[in-house]
Design a protein around this motif. Structure first.
Motif, mmCIF file in Angstrom:
data_model
loop_
_atom_site.group_PDB
_atom_site.id
_atom_site.type_symbol
_atom_site.label_atom_id
_atom_site.label_comp_id
_atom_site.label_asym_id
_atom_site.label_seq_id
_atom_site.Cartn_x
_atom_site.Cartn_y
_atom_site.Cartn_z
ATOM 1 N N PRO A 149 36.706 44.471 45.042
ATOM 2 C CA PRO A 149 36.565 45.212 43.856
ATOM 3 C C PRO A 149 37.889 44.754 43.002
ATOM 4 O O PRO A 149 38.949 44.841 43.531
ATOM 5 C CB PRO A 149 36.872 46.648 43.867
ATOM 6 N N SER A 150 37.645 44.129 41.774
ATOM 7 C CA SER A 150 38.823 43.632 40.966
ATOM 8 C C SER A 150 39.896 44.555 40.594
ATOM 9 O O SER A 150 41.108 44.454 40.408
ATOM 10 C CB SER A 150 38.497 42.761 39.704
ATOM 11 N N GLY A 151 39.461 45.810 40.737
ATOM 12 C CA GLY A 151 40.527 46.893 40.364
ATOM 13 C C GLY A 151 41.255 47.481 41.479
ATOM 14 O O GLY A 151 42.251 48.244 41.231
ATOM 15 N N SER A 152 41.058 46.751 42.746
ATOM 16 C CA SER A 152 41.750 47.416 43.835
ATOM 17 C C SER A 152 43.398 46.703 43.862
ATOM 18 O O SER A 152 43.363 45.439 43.352
ATOM 19 C CB SER A 152 41.215 47.111 45.083
ATOM 20 N N ASP A 171 43.955 42.899 39.354
ATOM 21 C CA ASP A 171 43.677 41.746 38.429
ATOM 22 C C ASP A 171 43.621 42.137 37.006
ATOM 23 O O ASP A 171 42.898 43.355 36.689
ATOM 24 C CB ASP A 171 42.474 41.276 38.687
ATOM 25 N N ALA A 172 43.557 41.476 35.982
ATOM 26 C CA ALA A 172 43.087 41.978 34.653
ATOM 27 C C ALA A 172 41.736 42.448 34.461
ATOM 28 O O ALA A 172 40.817 41.686 34.960
ATOM 29 C CB ALA A 172 43.491 40.787 33.552
ATOM 30 N N ALA A 173 41.655 43.433 33.630
ATOM 31 C CA ALA A 173 40.121 43.917 33.440
ATOM 32 C C ALA A 173 39.365 43.240 32.653
ATOM 33 O O ALA A 173 38.025 43.039 32.873
ATOM 34 C CB ALA A 173 40.330 45.284 32.881
ATOM 35 N N LEU A 174 40.003 42.292 31.871
ATOM 36 C CA LEU A 174 39.161 41.538 30.633
ATOM 37 C C LEU A 174 39.991 40.188 30.913
ATOM 38 O O LEU A 174 41.166 40.207 30.667
ATOM 39 C CB LEU A 174 39.203 42.121 29.209
ATOM 40 N N MET A 175 39.397 39.199 31.028
ATOM 41 C CA MET A 175 39.710 37.709 30.969
ATOM 42 C C MET A 175 39.227 37.038 30.020
ATOM 43 O O MET A 175 38.020 36.498 30.115
ATOM 44 C CB MET A 175 39.803 37.308 32.624
ATOM 45 N N ARG A 176 39.956 36.303 29.094
ATOM 46 C CA ARG A 176 39.677 35.114 28.020
ATOM 47 C C ARG A 176 39.605 33.980 28.453
ATOM 48 O O ARG A 176 40.484 33.553 28.874
ATOM 49 C CB ARG A 176 40.433 35.772 26.962
ATOM 50 N N LEU A 177 38.311 33.438 28.184
ATOM 51 C CA LEU A 177 38.163 31.834 28.771
ATOM 52 C C LEU A 177 37.941 31.217 27.322
ATOM 53 O O LEU A 177 36.894 30.955 26.596
ATOM 54 C CB LEU A 177 37.014 31.756 29.361
ATOM 55 N N PRO A 178 39.476 30.763 26.577
ATOM 56 C CA PRO A 178 39.046 30.428 25.250
ATOM 57 C C PRO A 178 38.119 29.187 25.064
ATOM 58 O O PRO A 178 37.461 29.200 24.183
ATOM 59 C CB PRO A 178 40.357 29.835 24.937
ATOM 60 N N ALA A 187 40.144 29.017 46.792
ATOM 61 C CA ALA A 187 39.718 28.920 45.393
ATOM 62 C C ALA A 187 39.363 30.612 45.176
ATOM 63 O O ALA A 187 38.943 31.248 46.174
ATOM 64 C CB ALA A 187 38.577 28.339 45.196
ATOM 65 N N ILE A 188 39.972 30.882 43.959
ATOM 66 C CA ILE A 188 39.616 32.392 43.522
ATOM 67 C C ILE A 188 38.984 32.219 42.115
ATOM 68 O O ILE A 188 39.112 31.250 41.725
ATOM 69 C CB ILE A 188 41.196 32.988 43.305
ATOM 70 N N SER A 189 38.085 33.411 42.138
ATOM 71 C CA SER A 189 37.444 33.506 40.963
ATOM 72 C C SER A 189 37.153 35.083 40.649
ATOM 73 O O SER A 189 37.502 35.877 41.551
ATOM 74 C CB SER A 189 35.911 32.957 41.027
ATOM 75 N N TRP A 190 36.682 35.253 39.763
ATOM 76 C CA TRP A 190 36.407 36.497 39.054
ATOM 77 C C TRP A 190 34.853 36.840 38.520
ATOM 78 O O TRP A 190 34.519 35.698 37.979
ATOM 79 C CB TRP A 190 37.204 37.371 38.004
ATOM 80 N N ILE A 191 34.202 37.899 38.913
ATOM 81 C CA ILE A 191 32.821 37.987 38.445
ATOM 82 C C ILE A 191 32.600 39.332 37.733
ATOM 83 O O ILE A 191 32.851 40.438 38.036
ATOM 84 C CB ILE A 191 31.880 37.963 39.762
ATOM 85 N N GLN A 192 31.915 39.018 36.458
ATOM 86 C CA GLN A 192 31.181 40.004 35.697
ATOM 87 C C GLN A 192 29.685 40.293 36.296
ATOM 88 O O GLN A 192 28.756 39.329 36.190
ATOM 89 C CB GLN A 192 31.142 39.777 34.254
ATOM 90 N N SER A 195 36.341 40.490 42.487
ATOM 91 C CA SER A 195 37.301 39.233 42.697
ATOM 92 C C SER A 195 36.683 38.388 43.800
ATOM 93 O O SER A 195 36.124 39.080 44.881
ATOM 94 C CB SER A 195 38.878 39.690 42.926
ATOM 95 N N ALA A 196 37.214 37.109 43.891
ATOM 96 C CA ALA A 196 36.352 36.476 44.935
ATOM 97 C C ALA A 196 37.560 35.392 45.737
ATOM 98 O O ALA A 196 38.213 34.852 44.816
ATOM 99 C CB ALA A 196 34.945 35.602 44.575
ATOM 100 N N THR A 197 37.772 35.295 46.744
ATOM 101 C CA THR A 197 38.694 34.510 47.408
ATOM 102 C C THR A 197 37.897 33.590 48.378
ATOM 103 O O THR A 197 37.113 34.096 49.518
ATOM 104 C CB THR A 197 39.869 35.227 48.074
#
Length: 227
Positions: free
Chosen positions: A154-157, A98-105, A172-177, A116-118
């Motif tokens: 881990p999102s880096g995996s 997964d991308a390290a930085l994700m932009r939500l315009p 449903a998938i999501s990403w967490i900082q 990362s979450a599934t």
């Protein structure tokens, strides 16, 4: 660290989600893939502006804020709005990260993907294949959970979704900082919090040893959280 969060959604909510998603406007998921991932991604998704996705996503976010296991494991600071995907007829997502930085315009926000979450929405017996395969330091682990359960990893995996050869796999998938960027520190805090939660029910509410452990926990959070 791979964590299972059970019963993020209850049976009534799962039924509500399935009814809403059955008639949703599913579109080719390749549109949201990166330049390399597009070659290995074959699924359907709902757009972020889709009203069904927004409504159901808000329910998930509300549930996560009240889910003790999720809060403990993630120490979430920011959460990407859930994305709904569907795999069928051999649909799959090959090995990718997964991308390290994700932009939500629309929110003028950039999220660092720590976790990362599934969240699984289909009964595991209703489809064949579709395992989420996550590469771990000691080997790959295949995950296929009951409807309403979520896996954090881990999102880096490196990870992939195996081909679905029968039925439909909806998630449903999501990403967490996280407020704690360092994965090792976050794992130690999770272990400490789990111990506190296990010990506290057998002690008095004003037990000084439990209070001391809570004191240590929060001071470690202060030490490791970013400014």
């Amino acid at each position: 660290m791979l964590i299972i969060c059970e019963a993020v959604l209850d049976e009534a909510q799962i039924a509500e989600f399935r009814t809403a998603l059955a008639g949703a406007d599913w579109r080719d998921g390749a549109a949201s893939a990166g330049t390399r991932s597009v070659a290995v991604k074959q699924n359907l998704q709902l757009g972020r502006s889709d009203p069904v996705a927004q409504k159901l996503g808000a329910i998930i976010l509300g549930q996560l804020g009240r889910h003790a296991e999720f809060v403990s494991a993630s120490l979430a600071e920011r959460i990407w709005p859930p994305v709904f995907n569907l795999y069928q007829d051999g649909g799959h997502y090959g090995t990718h990260s997964d991308a390290a930085l994700m932009r939500l315009p629309e929110a003028d926000l950039t999220i660092r993907s720590d976790l990362s979450a599934t969240l699984f929405l289909s009964d595991p017996d209703s489809y064949d294949g579709g395992e989420l395969i996550i590469e771990q330091p000691y080997g790959a682990q295949a995950v296929k959970l009951a409807a309403g359960d979520m896996v954090l990893y881990p999102s880096g995996s490196l990870h992939q979704v195996a081909p679905v050869t029968r039925g439909q796999r909806v998630c449903a998938i999501s990403w967490i900082q996280s407020a704690i960027a360092d994965a090792s520190a976050r794992a130690l805090l999770y272990d400490l919090d789990q111990s506190i939660r296990a010990l506290a029910p057998g002690r008095a509410k004003d037990d000084p040893e439990i209070d001391r452990l809570i004191h240590v926990y929060h001071n470690l959070v202060r030490r490791w959280a970013h400014p």
